[in-house]
Design a protein around this motif. Structure first.
Motif, PDB file in Angstrom:
ATOM      1  N   MET A   1      12.593  13.393 -13.354  1.00 57.15           N
ATOM      2  CA  MET A   1      12.210  13.140 -11.964  1.00 57.15           C
ATOM      3  C   MET A   1      11.321  11.893 -11.895  1.00 57.15           C
ATOM      4  SD  MET A   1       9.824  15.480  -9.445  1.00 57.15           S
ATOM      5  CE  MET A   1       8.513  15.527 -10.657  1.00 57.15           C
ATOM      6  N   ASN A   2      11.742  10.919 -11.044  1.00 53.76           N
ATOM      7  CA  ASN A   2      10.900   9.755 -10.823  1.00 53.76           C
ATOM      8  C   ASN A   2       9.780  10.118  -9.865  1.00 53.76           C
ATOM      9  OD1 ASN A   2      12.209   8.011 -12.457  1.00 53.76           O
ATOM     10  ND2 ASN A   2      13.484   7.126 -10.834  1.00 53.76           N
ATOM     11  N   LYS A   3       8.563   9.952 -10.327  1.00 57.21           N
ATOM     12  CA  LYS A   3       7.440  10.303  -9.453  1.00 57.21           C
ATOM     13  C   LYS A   3       7.223   9.202  -8.418  1.00 57.21           C
ATOM     14  CE  LYS A   3       4.970  13.325 -12.540  1.00 57.21           C
ATOM     15  NZ  LYS A   3       3.697  14.000 -12.668  1.00 57.21           N
ATOM     16  N   VAL A   4       6.680   9.576  -7.271  1.00 57.20           N
ATOM     17  CA  VAL A   4       6.338   8.590  -6.235  1.00 57.20           C
ATOM     18  C   VAL A   4       4.991   7.981  -6.609  1.00 57.20           C
ATOM     19  CG1 VAL A   4       5.990   8.182  -3.770  1.00 57.20           C
ATOM     20  CG2 VAL A   4       7.463  10.080  -4.514  1.00 57.20           C
ATOM     21  N   LYS A   5       4.994   6.664  -6.844  1.00 61.32           N
ATOM     22  CA  LYS A   5       3.743   5.990  -7.225  1.00 61.32           C
ATOM     23  C   LYS A   5       2.932   5.655  -5.979  1.00 61.32           C
ATOM     24  CE  LYS A   5       5.359   3.393 -11.201  1.00 61.32           C
ATOM     25  NZ  LYS A   5       5.341   1.979 -11.613  1.00 61.32           N
ATOM     26  N   ILE A   6       1.691   6.122  -5.979  1.00 61.98           N
ATOM     27  CA  ILE A   6       0.868   6.024  -4.762  1.00 61.98           C
ATOM     28  C   ILE A   6      -0.452   5.289  -5.018  1.00 61.98           C
ATOM     29  CG2 ILE A   6      -0.418   7.429  -3.056  1.00 61.98           C
ATOM     30  CD1 ILE A   6       1.719   9.598  -3.439  1.00 61.98           C
ATOM     31  N   VAL A   7      -0.825   4.439  -4.043  1.00 60.89           N
ATOM     32  CA  VAL A   7      -2.176   3.861  -3.999  1.00 60.89           C
ATOM     33  C   VAL A   7      -2.849   4.426  -2.754  1.00 60.89           C
ATOM     34  CG1 VAL A   7      -3.485   1.746  -3.515  1.00 60.89           C
ATOM     35  CG2 VAL A   7      -1.702   1.715  -5.261  1.00 60.89           C
ATOM     36  N   ILE A   8      -4.118   4.826  -2.882  1.00 59.39           N
ATOM     37  CA  ILE A   8      -4.859   5.321  -1.711  1.00 59.39           C
ATOM     38  C   ILE A   8      -5.994   4.358  -1.372  1.00 59.39           C
ATOM     39  CG2 ILE A   8      -6.350   7.194  -0.820  1.00 59.39           C
ATOM     40  CD1 ILE A   8      -4.680   9.137  -2.520  1.00 59.39           C
ATOM     41  N   ALA A   9      -6.019   3.913  -0.124  1.00 61.86           N
ATOM     42  CA  ALA A   9      -7.123   3.063   0.357  1.00 61.86           C
ATOM     43  C   ALA A   9      -8.133   3.949   1.078  1.00 61.86           C
ATOM     44  CB  ALA A   9      -6.590   1.988   1.295  1.00 61.86           C
ATOM     45  N   GLY A  10      -9.408   3.832   0.651  1.00 63.42           N
ATOM     46  CA  GLY A  10     -10.477   4.651   1.250  1.00 63.42           C
ATOM     47  C   GLY A  10     -10.702   5.952   0.509  1.00 63.42           C
ATOM     48  N   PRO A  11     -10.626   5.952  -0.852  1.00 61.58           N
ATOM     49  CA  PRO A  11     -10.659   7.209  -1.619  1.00 61.58           C
ATOM     50  C   PRO A  11     -11.973   7.981  -1.531  1.00 61.58           C
ATOM     51  CG  PRO A  11     -10.927   5.347  -3.093  1.00 61.58           C
ATOM     52  CD  PRO A  11     -10.585   4.774  -1.744  1.00 61.58           C
ATOM     53  N   ARG A  12     -13.071   7.279  -1.207  1.00 61.88           N
ATOM     54  CA  ARG A  12     -14.356   7.986  -1.154  1.00 61.88           C
ATOM     55  C   ARG A  12     -14.641   8.578   0.214  1.00 61.88           C
ATOM     56  NH1 ARG A  12     -18.320   4.769  -1.306  1.00 61.88           N
ATOM     57  NH2 ARG A  12     -17.099   2.877  -1.049  1.00 61.88           N
ATOM     58  N   GLY A  13     -13.759   8.332   1.175  1.00 62.52           N
ATOM     59  CA  GLY A  13     -13.968   8.836   2.531  1.00 62.52           C
ATOM     60  C   GLY A  13     -13.616  10.315   2.641  1.00 62.52           C
ATOM     61  N   ARG A  14     -13.922  10.891   3.799  1.00 63.42           N
ATOM     62  CA  ARG A  14     -13.651  12.328   4.011  1.00 63.42           C
ATOM     63  C   ARG A  14     -12.163  12.631   3.837  1.00 63.42           C
ATOM     64  NH1 ARG A  14     -17.935  11.167   7.801  1.00 63.42           N
ATOM     65  NH2 ARG A  14     -16.405   9.913   8.886  1.00 63.42           N
ATOM     66  N   MET A  15     -11.307  11.800   4.407  1.00 66.47           N
ATOM     67  CA  MET A  15      -9.862  12.030   4.307  1.00 66.47           C
ATOM     68  C   MET A  15      -9.300  11.513   2.981  1.00 66.47           C
ATOM     69  SD  MET A  15      -8.185  13.568   6.705  1.00 66.47           S
ATOM     70  CE  MET A  15      -6.542  12.880   6.895  1.00 66.47           C
ATOM     71  N   GLY A  16      -9.796  10.334   2.560  1.00 67.75           N
ATOM     72  CA  GLY A  16      -9.285   9.723   1.331  1.00 67.75           C
ATOM     73  C   GLY A  16      -9.455  10.640   0.136  1.00 67.75           C
ATOM     74  N   LYS A  17     -10.602  11.296   0.070  1.00 67.34           N
ATOM     75  CA  LYS A  17     -10.894  12.213  -1.042  1.00 67.34           C
ATOM     76  C   LYS A  17      -9.860  13.357  -1.066  1.00 67.34           C
ATOM     77  CE  LYS A  17     -15.207  13.370  -2.648  1.00 67.34           C
ATOM     78  NZ  LYS A  17     -16.569  13.873  -2.559  1.00 67.34           N
ATOM     79  N   GLU A  18      -9.588  13.917   0.093  1.00 68.54           N
ATOM     80  CA  GLU A  18      -8.590  15.003   0.181  1.00 68.54           C
ATOM     81  C   GLU A  18      -7.212  14.501  -0.245  1.00 68.54           C
ATOM     82  OE1 GLU A  18      -8.749  18.201   0.664  1.00 68.54           O
ATOM     83  OE2 GLU A  18     -10.895  18.180   1.037  1.00 68.54           O
ATOM     84  N   ALA A  19      -6.916  13.249   0.119  1.00 73.33           N
ATOM     85  CA  ALA A  19      -5.605  12.688  -0.237  1.00 73.33           C
ATOM     86  C   ALA A  19      -5.504  12.485  -1.754  1.00 73.33           C
ATOM     87  CB  ALA A  19      -5.376  11.377   0.507  1.00 73.33           C
ATOM     88  N   VAL A  20      -6.622  12.076  -2.382  1.00 71.47           N
ATOM     89  CA  VAL A  20      -6.637  11.958  -3.858  1.00 71.47           C
ATOM     90  C   VAL A  20      -6.326  13.330  -4.458  1.00 71.47           C
ATOM     91  CG1 VAL A  20      -8.118  11.565  -5.876  1.00 71.47           C
ATOM     92  CG2 VAL A  20      -8.204   9.976  -3.939  1.00 71.47           C
ATOM     93  N   TYR A  21      -6.987  14.374  -3.969  1.00 72.61           N
ATOM     94  CA  TYR A  21      -6.764  15.729  -4.495  1.00 72.61           C
ATOM     95  C   TYR A  21      -5.319  16.177  -4.255  1.00 72.61           C
ATOM     96  CZ  TYR A  21     -11.920  15.999  -4.663  1.00 72.61           C
ATOM     97  OH  TYR A  21     -13.257  15.761  -4.911  1.00 72.61           O
ATOM     98  N   LEU A  22      -4.751  15.758  -3.122  1.00 72.17           N
ATOM     99  CA  LEU A  22      -3.345  16.103  -2.841  1.00 72.17           C
ATOM    100  C   LEU A  22      -2.435  15.540  -3.940  1.00 72.17           C
ATOM    101  CD1 LEU A  22      -1.016  17.061  -0.839  1.00 72.17           C
ATOM    102  CD2 LEU A  22      -1.085  14.718   0.069  1.00 72.17           C
ATOM    103  N   THR A  23      -2.675  14.279  -4.327  1.00 74.85           N
ATOM    104  CA  THR A  23      -1.824  13.692  -5.386  1.00 74.85           C
ATOM    105  C   THR A  23      -2.008  14.462  -6.699  1.00 74.85           C
ATOM    106  OG1 THR A  23      -3.491  12.066  -6.082  1.00 74.85           O
ATOM    107  CG2 THR A  23      -1.933  11.367  -4.366  1.00 74.85           C
TER     108      THR A  23
END
Ligand SMILES: NC(=O)C1=CN([C@@H]2O[C@H](COP(=O)(O)OP(=O)(O)OC[C@H]3O[C@@H](n4cnc5c(N)ncnc54)[C@H](O)[C@@H]3O)[C@@H](O)[C@H]2O)C=CC1
Ligand SMILES: O=C(O)C1=N[C@H](C(=O)O)C[C@H](O)C1
Length: 266
Positions: free
Chosen positions: A1-23
């Motif tokens: 399975m080819n994984k989806v490669k993701i960059v997150i902008a704003g990782p230390r923010g309230r939403m960005g942090k949750e998005a990091v955990y989602l990945t």
């Protein structure tokens, strides 16, 4: 399975942090880097709360995209940087998923053109919560029958933009079906400026900001002898993450701008 490669902008923010955990908990996603405005050259795992995320932190988006070659950029920053990030990502053939709110009509038009030019998809979602998307859809349905409506959005007091992106999107959806109309008494006067809220095509939007709140909205319709209230509450920011996951999966399948998850939710 080819994984989806993701960059997150704003990782230390309230939403960005949750998005990091989602990945971190999504098998098919791979976080390859994050974009911040500080901590250049560090690894994310050097920052508090991210001990298991050994990925580089960039402050320069172009360097990040050139080196990491992600499939998707998730932006959870501010309107100013969100627009810059989305445009730059598209110019590198990277698909943006943008949760950042406060984009103008002109911003959306520019991104729409860029998607066409680059033949890449971009998703802008004023609200990723499933219930909030339904609240907007139901409000549009109700507006066919009730032309008098007021939108009340309530958020935490660290929010920068007002009205919220969700309130604006709700008003836009309602305006698609509601006959244009100035509500209230034709001669009403505000004795304190702003008392009647923001005017969107004659309907009113009211913004409340208080500590303790997360994200809440109620859309209230009134007619002779009855009222209908449609309300949604987000009690935490995990509530947005199933929508972020869905948007990342969907943005890989489209080559146009999608503004609002209601356009791709069955
Ligand atoms: N679409 C949705 O469902 C949701 C959207 N939002 C929106 O997401 C955005 C972020 O919200 P929060 O996380 O609550 O804000 P926040 O203030 O907690 O986080 C924003 C982060 O962006 C970072 N940032 C600012 N400029 C940057 C740059 N140039 N490069 C990289 N990072 C940068 C800040 O350091 C901060 O950590 C807002 O526009 C908000 O309205 C928030 C919740 C849900
Ligand atoms: O800033 C927030 O918190 C939120 N922003 C989005 C908006 O402006 O509608 C989505 C949600 O309401 C939370």
């Amino acid at each position: 399975m080819n994984k989806v490669k993701i960059v997150i902008a704003g990782p230390r923010g309230r939403m960005g942090k949750e998005a990091v955990y989602l990945t971190g908990r999504t098998e098919q996603f791979e976080l390859v880097a994050v974009l911040d405005h500080k901590n250049e050259g560090k690894s994310l795992n050097e920052l508090e709360g991210f001990s298991t995320y050994d990925v580089p932190i960039y402050t320069d988006i172009e360097a990040c995209l050139k080196t990491e070659k992600p499939d998707v950029l998730i932006d959870l920053t501010t309107p100013e940087f969100g627009m810059h990030h989305a445009k730059t990502a598209l110019s590198y053939g990277v698909r943006p998923v943008v949760g950042t709110t406060g984009f103008t009509k002109e911003n959306l038009e520019e991104l729409e053109e860029l998607c066409e030019e680059m033949n890449r998809g971009c998703i802008i979602a004023p609200n990723f919560a499933l219930g909030a998307v339904l609240m907007m859809k139901f409000s549009k349905m109700a507006a066919r029958y009730f032309t008098d409506v007021e939108i009340m959005e309530m958020h935490h007091d660290q929010k920068l933009d007002a009205p919220s992106g969700t309130a604006v999107k709700t008003a836009e959806l309602i305006a698609e079906v509601r006959e244009s109309k100035k509500q209230g008494h034709p001669e009403e006067k505000e004795t304190i400026q702003g008392a009647r809220g923001a005017d969107f095509d004659g309907m009113r939007i009211h913004s409340t900001r208080l500590p303790g709140l997360i994200a809440h909205q109620q859309v209230m319709f009134g007619a002779d002898g009855e009222s209908l209230t449609i309300r949604h509450d987000s009690y935490n920011r995990t509530s947005f993450m199933s929508g972020v996951k869905f948007a990342v999966e969907e943005v890989l399948k489209v080559n146009v701008l999608i503004y609002g998850l209601e356009n791709i939710m069955e």
